[in-house]
Design an enzyme around this catalytic site. Structure first.
Site, PDB file in Angstrom:
ATOM      1  CB  THR A 141      41.858  -6.435  23.748  1.00 12.91           C
ATOM      2  OG1 THR A 141      40.970  -5.454  23.926  1.00 12.91           O
ATOM      3  CG2 THR A 141      42.126  -6.588  22.184  1.00 12.91           C
ATOM      4  CG  ASP A 142      37.070  -5.418  26.253  1.00  8.12           C
ATOM      5  OD1 ASP A 142      37.865  -4.992  25.362  1.00  8.12           O
ATOM      6  OD2 ASP A 142      36.504  -5.017  26.811  1.00  8.12           O
ATOM      7  CD  GLU A 143      39.881  -1.951  23.086  1.00 11.37           C
ATOM      8  OE1 GLU A 143      39.977  -1.206  21.638  1.00 11.37           O
ATOM      9  OE2 GLU A 143      40.551  -1.265  23.514  1.00 11.37           O
ATOM     10  CE1 TYR A 166      45.839  -3.303  20.815  1.00  5.08           C
ATOM     11  CE2 TYR A 166      43.721  -2.827  21.382  1.00  5.08           C
ATOM     12  CZ  TYR A 166      44.662  -3.357  21.827  1.00  5.08           C
ATOM     13  OH  TYR A 166      44.717  -4.123  22.903  1.00  5.08           O
ATOM     14  CB  SER A 167      39.918  -4.269  17.874  1.00 12.15           C
ATOM     15  OG  SER A 167      39.310  -3.550  16.871  1.00 12.15           O
ATOM     16  CB  SER A 169      46.598  -5.762  14.615  1.00 14.57           C
ATOM     17  OG  SER A 169      46.690  -4.933  15.655  1.00 14.57           O
ATOM     18  CE  LYS A 170      46.141  -8.046  21.402  1.00  9.50           C
ATOM     19  NZ  LYS A 170      47.382  -8.464  22.065  1.00  9.50           N
ATOM     20  CG  ASN A 196      44.265  -4.155  32.105  1.00  8.08           C
ATOM     21  OD1 ASN A 196      45.056  -5.002  32.923  1.00  8.08           O
ATOM     22  ND2 ASN A 196      43.281  -4.790  31.595  1.00  8.08           N
ATOM     23  N   PRO A 221      40.801  16.082  27.533  1.00 10.96           N
ATOM     24  CG  PRO A 221      42.264  15.274  26.164  1.00 10.96           C
ATOM     25  CD  PRO A 221      42.206  15.716  27.606  1.00 10.96           C
ATOM     26  NE  ARG A 230      36.304   1.896  25.342  1.00  4.13           N
ATOM     27  CZ  ARG A 230      35.554   2.020  24.541  1.00  4.13           C
ATOM     28  NH1 ARG A 230      34.366   1.889  24.572  1.00  4.13           N
ATOM     29  NH2 ARG A 230      35.854   2.466  23.090  1.00  4.13           N
ATOM     30  CG  ASP A 296      33.635  10.236  18.960  1.00  3.02           C
ATOM     31  OD1 ASP A 296      34.497   9.756  19.814  1.00  3.02           O
ATOM     32  OD2 ASP A 296      32.502   9.714  18.835  1.00  3.02           O
ATOM     33  N   PRO A 298      37.287   8.554  15.406  1.00  3.03           N
ATOM     34  CG  PRO A 298      39.171   8.563  13.372  1.00  3.03           C
ATOM     35  CD  PRO A 298      38.896   8.856  15.095  1.00  3.03           C
TER      36      PRO A 298
HETATM   37  P1  NAD Z   1      51.868  -1.328  26.649  1.00  2.00           P
HETATM   38  O1  NAD Z   1      51.779  -0.643  25.380  1.00  2.00           O
HETATM   39  O2  NAD Z   1      51.799  -0.624  27.788  1.00  2.00           O
HETATM   40  O3  NAD Z   1      53.207  -2.297  26.415  1.00  2.00           O
HETATM   41  C1  NAD Z   1      53.480  -3.310  25.135  1.00  2.00           C
HETATM   42  C2  NAD Z   1      54.646  -3.612  25.570  1.00  2.00           C
HETATM   43  O4  NAD Z   1      55.120  -4.449  24.466  1.00  2.00           O
HETATM   44  C3  NAD Z   1      56.009  -2.644  25.429  1.00  2.00           C
HETATM   45  O5  NAD Z   1      56.830  -2.805  26.671  1.00  2.00           O
HETATM   46  C4  NAD Z   1      56.587  -2.609  24.271  1.00  2.00           C
HETATM   47  O6  NAD Z   1      57.855  -2.090  24.331  1.00  2.00           O
HETATM   48  C5  NAD Z   1      56.617  -3.926  23.898  1.00  2.00           C
HETATM   49  N1  NAD Z   1      56.584  -4.187  22.503  1.00  2.00           N
HETATM   50  C6  NAD Z   1      55.860  -3.641  21.392  1.00  2.00           C
HETATM   51  N2  NAD Z   1      56.223  -4.101  20.197  1.00  2.00           N
HETATM   52  C7  NAD Z   1      57.158  -5.153  20.525  1.00  2.00           C
HETATM   53  C8  NAD Z   1      57.757  -5.881  19.749  1.00  2.00           C
HETATM   54  N3  NAD Z   1      57.750  -5.879  18.407  1.00  2.00           N
HETATM   55  N4  NAD Z   1      58.603  -6.794  20.066  1.00  2.00           N
HETATM   56  C9  NAD Z   1      58.807  -6.891  21.623  1.00  2.00           C
HETATM   57  N5  NAD Z   1      58.207  -6.096  22.642  1.00  2.00           N
HETATM   58  C10 NAD Z   1      57.584  -5.121  21.906  1.00  2.00           C
HETATM   59  O7  NAD Z   1      50.535  -2.472  26.595  1.00  2.00           O
HETATM   60  P2  NAD Z   1      49.680  -2.921  27.459  1.00  2.00           P
HETATM   61  O8  NAD Z   1      48.770  -1.962  27.896  1.00  2.00           O
HETATM   62  O9  NAD Z   1      50.660  -3.439  28.810  1.00  2.00           O
HETATM   63  O10 NAD Z   1      49.143  -4.182  27.017  1.00  2.00           O
HETATM   64  C11 NAD Z   1      49.742  -5.493  27.143  1.00  2.00           C
HETATM   65  C12 NAD Z   1      48.839  -6.693  26.451  1.00  2.00           C
HETATM   66  O11 NAD Z   1      47.508  -6.466  26.971  1.00  2.00           O
HETATM   67  C13 NAD Z   1      48.613  -6.436  24.769  1.00  2.00           C
HETATM   68  O12 NAD Z   1      48.799  -7.244  24.044  1.00  2.00           O
HETATM   69  C14 NAD Z   1      47.358  -5.475  24.667  1.00  2.00           C
HETATM   70  O13 NAD Z   1      46.719  -5.926  23.498  1.00  2.00           O
HETATM   71  C15 NAD Z   1      46.513  -6.477  25.882  1.00  2.00           C
HETATM   72  N6  NAD Z   1      45.385  -5.731  26.469  1.00  2.00           N
HETATM   73  C16 NAD Z   1      45.672  -4.348  27.132  1.00  2.00           C
HETATM   74  C17 NAD Z   1      44.560  -3.852  27.673  1.00  2.00           C
HETATM   75  C18 NAD Z   1      44.568  -2.418  28.416  1.00  2.00           C
HETATM   76  O14 NAD Z   1      43.781  -1.980  29.086  1.00  2.00           O
HETATM   77  N7  NAD Z   1      45.972  -1.842  28.464  1.00  2.00           N
HETATM   78  C19 NAD Z   1      43.337  -4.512  28.046  1.00  2.00           C
HETATM   79  C20 NAD Z   1      43.130  -6.025  27.415  1.00  2.00           C
HETATM   80  C21 NAD Z   1      44.251  -6.427  26.675  1.00  2.00           C
HETATM   81  P1  TYD Z   2      41.898   4.474  25.873  1.00  7.15           P
HETATM   82  O1  TYD Z   2      42.508   4.745  27.297  1.00  7.15           O
HETATM   83  O2  TYD Z   2      42.393   4.842  24.635  1.00  7.15           O
HETATM   84  O3  TYD Z   2      41.403   2.900  25.839  1.00  7.15           O
HETATM   85  P2  TYD Z   2      40.638   2.007  24.546  1.00  7.15           P
HETATM   86  O4  TYD Z   2      40.609   2.861  23.353  1.00  7.15           O
HETATM   87  O5  TYD Z   2      41.425   0.809  24.358  1.00  7.15           O
HETATM   88  O6  TYD Z   2      39.194   1.761  25.261  1.00  7.15           O
HETATM   89  O7  TYD Z   2      40.601   5.226  25.810  1.00  7.15           O
HETATM   90  C1  TYD Z   2      39.351   4.737  26.884  1.00  7.15           C
HETATM   91  C2  TYD Z   2      38.118   5.535  26.363  1.00  7.15           C
HETATM   92  O8  TYD Z   2      38.267   6.884  26.535  1.00  7.15           O
HETATM   93  C3  TYD Z   2      37.750   5.403  25.020  1.00  7.15           C
HETATM   94  O9  TYD Z   2      36.397   5.326  24.835  1.00  7.15           O
HETATM   95  C4  TYD Z   2      38.393   6.557  24.372  1.00  7.15           C
HETATM   96  C5  TYD Z   2      38.354   7.572  25.527  1.00  7.15           C
HETATM   97  N1  TYD Z   2      39.370   8.806  25.438  1.00  7.15           N
HETATM   98  C6  TYD Z   2      38.968   9.977  25.616  1.00  7.15           C
HETATM   99  O10 TYD Z   2      37.889  10.352  25.672  1.00  7.15           O
HETATM  100  N2  TYD Z   2      39.974  10.848  25.715  1.00  7.15           N
HETATM  101  C7  TYD Z   2      41.247  10.620  25.521  1.00  7.15           C
HETATM  102  O11 TYD Z   2      42.193  11.312  25.708  1.00  7.15           O
HETATM  103  C8  TYD Z   2      41.613   9.392  25.659  1.00  7.15           C
HETATM  104  C9  TYD Z   2      43.040   8.582  25.356  1.00  7.15           C
HETATM  105  C10 TYD Z   2      40.626   8.364  25.688  1.00  7.15           C
END
Ligand code: NAD
Ligand code: TYD
Length: 360
Positions: A141-143, A166-167, A169-170, A196, A221, A230, A296, A298
């Site tokens: 992730t970009d985070e 989260y970021s 751990s990534k 995404n 919210p 974003r 907000d 944290p």
């Molecule tokens: P998601 O939470 O929708 O899906 C995660 C999947 O991983 C789920 O199916 C879950 O069951 C599985 N999982 C979790 N822990 C597991 C474990 N210990 N063993 C096996 N499976 C496990 O997440 P997503 O949004 O599809 O994200 C997928 C990847 O892309 C992640 O690595 C995330 O960091 C990265 N990413 C996401 C975004 C975004 O906007 N969603 C952006 C950039 C990068």
């Molecule tokens: P989110 O979809 O949780 O992705 P990320 O935190 O990984 O960017 O949130 C996107 C943006 O929207 C983030 O700036 C937090 C904000 N947000 C809200 O304002 N309200 C909400 O209920 C949620 C879930 C997110």
């Protein structure tokens, strides 16, 4: 640069039942140049849902698509899958992925995102033993780059500065992936993508949460002042970038994938209100009344923006989905797939799983 000679025939996709992973698997099976098989290893946490791939299972199950419910932190299981399927490519999506959850409980994030990544890398190293027709592609992730001020964009050389559990751990997972390339010469690529959106996203993330709340007449919210930025990218464009890296990316290299589409949160929410109101034939001001500014998050990162020059120049990637059309399609998808929403929210899918998988 000559293209790497990778087999790409027996692909382990981790987290393939989640949002991006399930879209990736469907997208890949629709590509005529993909001839291999996919093994999906997913623990089915709250975020993973096998119904996301019911159509794929119906068409390709037990011939080119194999699903295993299991945890990436289970060393023996991961080793067995490498041997059983002679895995030649890993596409590692599995993660705990929601920032808010990581604030309330970071432990699982460290376990899956750091330990899980390490266990997969170890299994790949053991199984591949110096082969060069294989690849471990790590999704990130970009985070990991932290938060931007008013100007500038993240490039592949931006320093890591994660600020949420989260970021962090990534970032830990990214560092291990990179270390395995440098230390053991394991063929590794990494992609860091921005936010995404699209179908099958769990309704805790901004866009699906807002669509479903407006449809239920619930408050929308918005954290803080709503001015956080974003860089939104459609999940199909992300997955196209991932596949290009897997096919042609240089070992040891990172590729940033971004939407080129910076939006303030409040503007995204207002656009969603407008699209929803238009689809329903109602006045958008009625929906906007639901917007509610709340406390907000944290450590809320102020702004993310990605410079995708490298993947564009080296691998010919570009967007194919505009934000306007992608968002419209996404709103429609959530409104037309209420059964899916019910299923993921109520745990109905566990019963579906018992019926469809556990008897096999
Ligand atoms: P998601 O939470 O929708 O899906 C995660 C999947 O991983 C789920 O199916 C879950 O069951 C599985 N999982 C979790 N822990 C597991 C474990 N210990 N063993 C096996 N499976 C496990 O997440 P997503 O949004 O599809 O994200 C997928 C990847 O892309 C992640 O690595 C995330 O960091 C990265 N990413 C996401 C975004 C975004 O906007 N969603 C952006 C950039 C990068
Ligand atoms: P989110 O979809 O949780 O992705 P990320 O935190 O990984 O960017 O949130 C996107 C943006 O929207 C983030 O700036 C937090 C904000 N947000 C809200 O304002 N309200 C909400 O209920 C949620 C879930 C997110």
């Amino acid at each position: 640069m000559t293209a790497p000679k990778r087999k790409l025939q027996s692909i382990l996709v981790t987290g393939g039942s989640g949002f991006i992973g399930s879209n990736f698997i469907r997208w890949l099976f629709n590509k005529p140049d993909f001839t291999g098989r996919i093994i999906n290893l997913d623990a089915l946490t709250y975020a993973g849902n096998p119904c996301n791939l019911a159509d794929i299972d119906e068409t390709w199950g037990q011939s080119r698509y194999f699903f295993h419910q299991g945890d990436i932190t289970e060393t023996e299981l991961v080793r067995d899958i490498f041997s059983q399927y002679d895995i030649d490519t890993v596409v590692h999506f599995a993660a705990e992925s929601h920032v808010d959850r990581s604030i309330h409980g970071p432990a699982e994030f460290i376990q899956t995102n750091v330990m899980g990544t390490f266990i997969l890398l170890e299994a790949a190293r053991e199984h591949w033993r110096g082969r060069d027709d294989v690849l471990f592609h790590h999704i990130s992730t970009d985070e990991v780059y932290g938060s931007l001020g008013k100007t500038g964009k993240f490039t592949e050389t931006s320093p890591y500065d994660p600020r949420s559990p989260y970021s962090a751990s990534k970032a830990g997972g990214d560092h291990f992936a990179s270390a395995y390339f440098h230390t053991y010469n394991l063929p590794v690529t990494i992609s860091n993508c921005s936010n995404n959106y699209g179908p099958y996203q769990f309704p805790e993330k901004l866009i699906p949460l807002m669509i479903l709340n407006m449809d239920a007449g619930k408050p929308l919210p918005v954290y803080g002042d709503g001015m956080n930025v974003r860089d939104w990218v459609h999940v199909d464009d992300h997955n196209d970038g991932v596949w290009r890296v897997i096919k042609g990316g240089r070992n040891g290299r990172t590729y940033n994938i971004g939407g080129g589409n910076e939006q303030h949160n409040i503007d995204v929410v207002k656009t969603l209100c407008a699209v929803y109101a238009e689809l329903k034939g109602i006045d958008h001001r009625e929906i906007e009344k639901l917007i509610s500014f709340v406390k907000d998050r944290p450590g809320h990162d102020r702004r993310y923006a990605i410079d995708s020059t490298r993947i564009r120049r080296e691998l010919g990637w570009k967007h194919s989905v505009s934000f306007a059309s992608g968002l419209r399609r996404t709103v429609r998808w959530y409104l037309e797939n209420k059964d899916w929403v019910e299923t993921v929210r109520t745990g109905e899918y566990r019963r579906w799983l018992e019926k469809n998988y556990e008897k096999r």
